[in-house]
Design an enzyme around this catalytic site. Structure first.
Site, mmCIF file in Angstrom:
data_model
loop_
_atom_site.group_PDB
_atom_site.id
_atom_site.type_symbol
_atom_site.label_atom_id
_atom_site.label_comp_id
_atom_site.label_asym_id
_atom_site.label_seq_id
_atom_site.Cartn_x
_atom_site.Cartn_y
_atom_site.Cartn_z
ATOM 1 N N MET A 30 44.713 37.437 33.282
ATOM 2 C CA MET A 30 45.268 37.195 31.944
ATOM 3 C C MET A 30 46.697 37.728 31.884
ATOM 4 O O MET A 30 47.259 37.897 30.805
ATOM 5 C CB MET A 30 44.401 37.858 30.880
ATOM 6 C CG MET A 30 42.982 37.271 30.858
ATOM 7 S SD MET A 30 42.174 37.366 29.251
ATOM 8 C CE MET A 30 42.076 39.106 29.012
ATOM 9 N N HIS A 34 49.289 44.395 36.953
ATOM 10 C CA HIS A 34 49.392 45.788 37.408
ATOM 11 C C HIS A 34 48.854 45.862 38.840
ATOM 12 O O HIS A 34 48.444 44.827 39.417
ATOM 13 C CB HIS A 34 48.638 46.722 36.457
ATOM 14 C CG HIS A 34 47.217 46.305 36.192
ATOM 15 N ND1 HIS A 34 46.252 46.300 37.165
ATOM 16 C CD2 HIS A 34 46.616 45.835 35.066
ATOM 17 C CE1 HIS A 34 45.107 45.894 36.647
ATOM 18 N NE2 HIS A 34 45.299 45.583 35.383
ATOM 19 N N HIS A 37 45.650 43.930 39.820
ATOM 20 C CA HIS A 37 45.841 42.502 40.108
ATOM 21 C C HIS A 37 46.503 42.316 41.476
ATOM 22 O O HIS A 37 46.123 41.441 42.254
ATOM 23 C CB HIS A 37 46.762 41.861 39.059
ATOM 24 C CG HIS A 37 46.254 41.918 37.652
ATOM 25 N ND1 HIS A 37 46.890 42.622 36.657
ATOM 26 C CD2 HIS A 37 45.176 41.340 37.069
ATOM 27 C CE1 HIS A 37 46.234 42.475 35.518
ATOM 28 N NE2 HIS A 37 45.187 41.709 35.736
ATOM 29 N N LYS A 149 36.374 46.320 38.774
ATOM 30 C CA LYS A 149 36.640 46.903 37.439
ATOM 31 C C LYS A 149 35.777 46.210 36.383
ATOM 32 O O LYS A 149 35.214 46.843 35.504
ATOM 33 C CB LYS A 149 38.131 46.732 37.134
ATOM 34 C CG LYS A 149 38.530 46.744 35.697
ATOM 35 C CD LYS A 149 38.773 48.145 35.238
ATOM 36 C CE LYS A 149 38.935 48.267 33.747
ATOM 37 N NZ LYS A 149 39.525 47.146 33.060
ATOM 38 N N GLN A 153 31.325 40.955 34.867
ATOM 39 C CA GLN A 153 31.990 39.660 35.016
ATOM 40 C C GLN A 153 31.805 39.127 36.439
ATOM 41 O O GLN A 153 31.471 37.958 36.651
ATOM 42 C CB GLN A 153 33.473 39.828 34.695
ATOM 43 C CG GLN A 153 34.337 38.659 35.058
ATOM 44 C CD GLN A 153 35.778 38.862 34.594
ATOM 45 O OE1 GLN A 153 36.038 38.828 33.402
ATOM 46 N NE2 GLN A 153 36.686 39.087 35.516
ATOM 47 N N SER A 186 45.349 46.166 31.733
ATOM 48 C CA SER A 186 46.464 45.760 30.868
ATOM 49 C C SER A 186 46.335 46.429 29.506
ATOM 50 O O SER A 186 47.326 46.693 28.833
ATOM 51 C CB SER A 186 46.476 44.239 30.706
ATOM 52 O OG SER A 186 46.436 43.620 31.976
HETATM 53 P P1 AMP Z 1 42.365 40.541 33.789
HETATM 54 O O1 AMP Z 1 43.792 40.127 33.852
HETATM 55 O O2 AMP Z 1 42.148 41.860 33.102
HETATM 56 O O3 AMP Z 1 41.468 39.445 33.277
HETATM 57 O O4 AMP Z 1 41.909 40.787 35.286
HETATM 58 C C1 AMP Z 1 42.063 39.818 36.281
HETATM 59 C C2 AMP Z 1 41.319 40.242 37.527
HETATM 60 O O5 AMP Z 1 41.838 41.482 37.977
HETATM 61 C C3 AMP Z 1 39.816 40.454 37.275
HETATM 62 O O6 AMP Z 1 39.083 39.990 38.400
HETATM 63 C C4 AMP Z 1 39.723 41.945 37.138
HETATM 64 O O7 AMP Z 1 38.461 42.468 37.475
HETATM 65 C C5 AMP Z 1 40.782 42.402 38.129
HETATM 66 N N1 AMP Z 1 41.213 43.764 37.793
HETATM 67 C C6 AMP Z 1 41.646 44.215 36.598
HETATM 68 N N2 AMP Z 1 41.895 45.539 36.642
HETATM 69 C C7 AMP Z 1 41.610 45.932 37.901
HETATM 70 C C8 AMP Z 1 41.649 47.187 38.590
HETATM 71 N N3 AMP Z 1 42.032 48.307 37.987
HETATM 72 N N4 AMP Z 1 41.285 47.215 39.882
HETATM 73 C C9 AMP Z 1 40.877 46.078 40.517
HETATM 74 N N5 AMP Z 1 40.812 44.877 39.933
HETATM 75 C C10 AMP Z 1 41.178 44.795 38.645
#
Ligand code: AMP
Length: 284
Positions: A30, A34, A37, A149, A153, A186
């Site tokens: 999304m 960081h 990602h 994380k 999901q 995020s």
């Molecule tokens: P998001 O943008 O929050 O939807 O996350 C996108 C992808 O990045 C998802 O598969 C999350 O599980 C992964 N993700 C988010 N935060 C972390 C983290 N701290 N460590 C590893 N993967 C992450």
């Protein structure tokens, strides 16, 4: 690096790649990227020929009173980070391009979507599995990368891929943390300086659970009580849930066995944070 907005253009591009025998590594996000990602992107870069990330704040996975509007967005920064990490294509559709006015089709993974975060965020996982299925159809990934994380999901997506015979391999990579243990997210941006300090309590409570388990504690409710006690020691913390479940079925475990998932969701002020830990038999 290409930026593609139109789903049909993305689909055509991916089809061309697959026809030429190229492997596609896909990281759905999304945005507001960081190091969590970036760890997924780096792995995709190593294992596949063309790396596609999607940046799409998916309205379908936010419940009505949640933070869809204020979810952090910074496309310029994301574009630079993506380019520097070796991304080949950013797929960045608009909500109206993903969900037409008469949109009507949703994917729901029964039961697994109703527990843990699904209980406090009704409809959330229906939105997640729907958008991920759409993204898979558009991007046609050989391997798709997700983070531990979001443990629930990842489990739901594996289940959807298996149940619906989807043709992509799923890899789930470890949680990337800040120096003090806070899982990168995020949403950490919402925390005030004081709340940011308190937020490390999530990781600390999991560390305490790890210690208890090393000392042969197997009783889930005793472990959960200790975690809760530590969490509420911070004034800004309000527990949504702390649960110990089987790491595949997500069914509660009274005593630790097999692969257990210790999962928690905690409000720090107005920000809901999640964290988790898998306990394998060899760790006990
Ligand atoms: P998001 O943008 O929050 O939807 O996350 C996108 C992808 O990045 C998802 O598969 C999350 O599980 C992964 N993700 C988010 N935060 C972390 C983290 N701290 N460590 C590893 N993967 C992450």
């Amino acid at each position: 690096m290409k930026v593609i907005q139109d789903p049909q253009a993305m689909s055509n591009y991916a089809q061309g790649l697959r026809r030429r025998g190229k492997s596609i590594g896909f990281v759905p996000t999304m945005g507001y990227l960081h190091a969590g990602h970036l760890s997924l992107i780096k792995r995709a870069r190593k294992e596949t020929e063309v790396v596609v990330i999607s940046i799409f704040v998916n309205p379908a996975q936010f419940t009505p009173r949640e933070d869809f509007k204020k979810y952090p967005r910074d496309f310029k920064r994301d574009r630079k980070l993506s380019k520097d990490s070796g991304v080949d294509v950013i797929f960045n559709p608009k909500p109206s391009q993903m969900y037409a006015q008469d949109y009507a089709t949703y994917i729901n993974v029964e039961r697994l979507s109703k527990v843990l975060c699904g209980r406090s965020r009704p409809g959330h996982f229906r939105g997640v599995t729907t958008v991920v299925a759409k993204l898979f159809n558009i991007v046609k990934p050989t391997i798709s990368y997700f983070g531990q994380k979001d443990a629930q999901q990842a489990i739901l997506i594996r289940k959807m891929v298996k149940d619906l015979n989807m043709d992509t391999k799923i890899k789930v990579l470890p949680i990337v943390r800040e120096n003090d243990g806070l899982a990168m997210s995020s949403r950490n941006k919402y925390l005030s300086p004081e709340e940011r300090k308190d937020a490390k309590i999530l990781f600390q409570s999991l560390q305490e659970a790890k210690k208890m388990i090393k000392c042969k504690e197997r009783n889930s409710s005793r472990i959960i009580s200790s975690i809760k006690k530590i969490l509420v020691s911070k004034k800004s913390a309000k527990i949504d849930y702390v649960e110990i479940v089987d790491a595949c079925s997500l069914r509660p475990q009274k005593r630790l066995e097999g692969q257990a998932l210790i999962a928690l969701a905690v409000w720090i002020g107005k920000t809901r944070l999640i964290d988790n830990m898998i306990v394998k038999a060899k760790d006990r």
